[in-house]
Design a protein around this motif. Structure first.
Motif, PDB file in Angstrom:
ATOM      1  N   SER A  30     -15.165  69.403  69.801  1.00  0.00           N
ATOM      2  CA  SER A  30     -15.123  68.080  70.429  1.00  0.00           C
ATOM      3  C   SER A  30     -14.383  67.043  69.597  1.00  0.00           C
ATOM      4  O   SER A  30     -14.149  65.928  70.058  1.00  0.00           O
ATOM      5  N   ASP A  73     -14.508  71.601  78.404  1.00  0.00           N
ATOM      6  CA  ASP A  73     -15.958  71.443  78.431  1.00  0.00           C
ATOM      7  C   ASP A  73     -16.428  71.521  76.983  1.00  0.00           C
ATOM      8  O   ASP A  73     -16.507  72.618  76.409  1.00  0.00           O
ATOM      9  N   SER A  75     -19.253  71.058  75.736  1.00  0.00           N
ATOM     10  CA  SER A  75     -20.549  71.717  75.558  1.00  0.00           C
ATOM     11  C   SER A  75     -20.405  73.234  75.470  1.00  0.00           C
ATOM     12  O   SER A  75     -21.293  73.925  74.969  1.00  0.00           O
ATOM     13  N   LYS A  76     -19.272  73.744  75.945  1.00  0.00           N
ATOM     14  CA  LYS A  76     -19.011  75.185  75.924  1.00  0.00           C
ATOM     15  C   LYS A  76     -17.877  75.556  74.973  1.00  0.00           C
ATOM     16  O   LYS A  76     -17.460  76.717  74.932  1.00  0.00           O
TER      17      LYS A  76
END
Lengths: 119, 107
Positions: A30, A73, A75-76
């Motif tokens: 991220s 994504d 989170s993934k």
């Protein structure tokens, strides 16, 4: 160790759609901008898309703008490339690449996934 | 877009030799040039960025020089693992653009 693993390539008909994925490990996904770069057979490298670390901005090469969509994504730990209206000239190895904020070079690369567009 | 012209396209050399690869931009890119190594079955490897800054892990036998429009990658005392394809890339502006590649092959 930073690893980028692409998947989703294959043999597709002209006009069809395909979605590529790139899973990143060994780094805080991220915190980094992500890119897609492609390489047609026996040709050089072509940058095609960038997505900011927080998905706030996306940029595309003229050759794919309006047909391809980059997304992620966090989170993934996964980057995506949705490819629509595929053309024969989209035949290439597709690489995901990790970049630093505000800097347009590619610090880490995956090994690529091959997309072939042919009838 | 900035056009990158790379030369030579093929470069035969022997282990132990020193070689240079050139890259010319169609307009000034300041110091913002990167060099990559490409080998079959391996991820592309960033060697140098901002013209002359070695990426962590790049051996010191690699060096980069130049600014403006003309840049050079020099590899001293070639090792067997250095043979492969090399690409330059300007990172001064979007879209990032690459040279056409140099194949460094064993003579």
């Amino acid at each position: 160790e930073v690893q980028l693993v692409e998947s989703g390539g294959g043999l597709e008909q002209p006009g069809s759609s395909l979605k590529l994925s790139c899973v990143v490990s060994g780094i805080t996904f991220s915190g980094y901008n992500m890119h897609w770069v492609r390489q047609a057979p026996k040709k050089g490298l072509e940058w095609i898309a960038l997505i900011y670390y927080d998905s706030s901005n996306k940029y595309y090469a003229d050759s794919v703008r309006g047909r391809f969509t980059i997304s992620r994504d966090n989170s993934k730990n996964t980057l995506y490339l949705e490819m629509n209206s595929l053309r024969s000239e989209d035949t290439a190895m597709y690489y995901c690449a990790l970049g630093y904020k505000g800097i347009a070079f590619f610090a880490h690369w995956g090994q690529g996934t091959l997309v072939t567009v042919s009838s | 877009d900035v056009q990158m012209t790379q030369s030579p396209s093929n470069l035969p050399a022997s282990p132990g030799e020193s070689v240079s690869i050139n890259c010319k931009a169609s307009k000034s890119i300041s110091k913002y040039l990167a060099w990559y190594q490409q080998k079959p079955g391996k991820p592309n490897k960033l060697l140098i960025y901002s013209g002359s800054t070695l990426q962590s892990g790049t051996p010191s036998r690699f060096s980069g020089s130049g600014s403006g429009t003309d840049f050079t990658l020099t590899i001293r005392n070639l090792e067997p693992e250095d043979f492969g394809l090399y690409y330059c890339q300007q990172h001064n502006e979007y879209p990032p653009t690459f040279g056409s590649g140099t194949k460094l092959e064993i003579k």
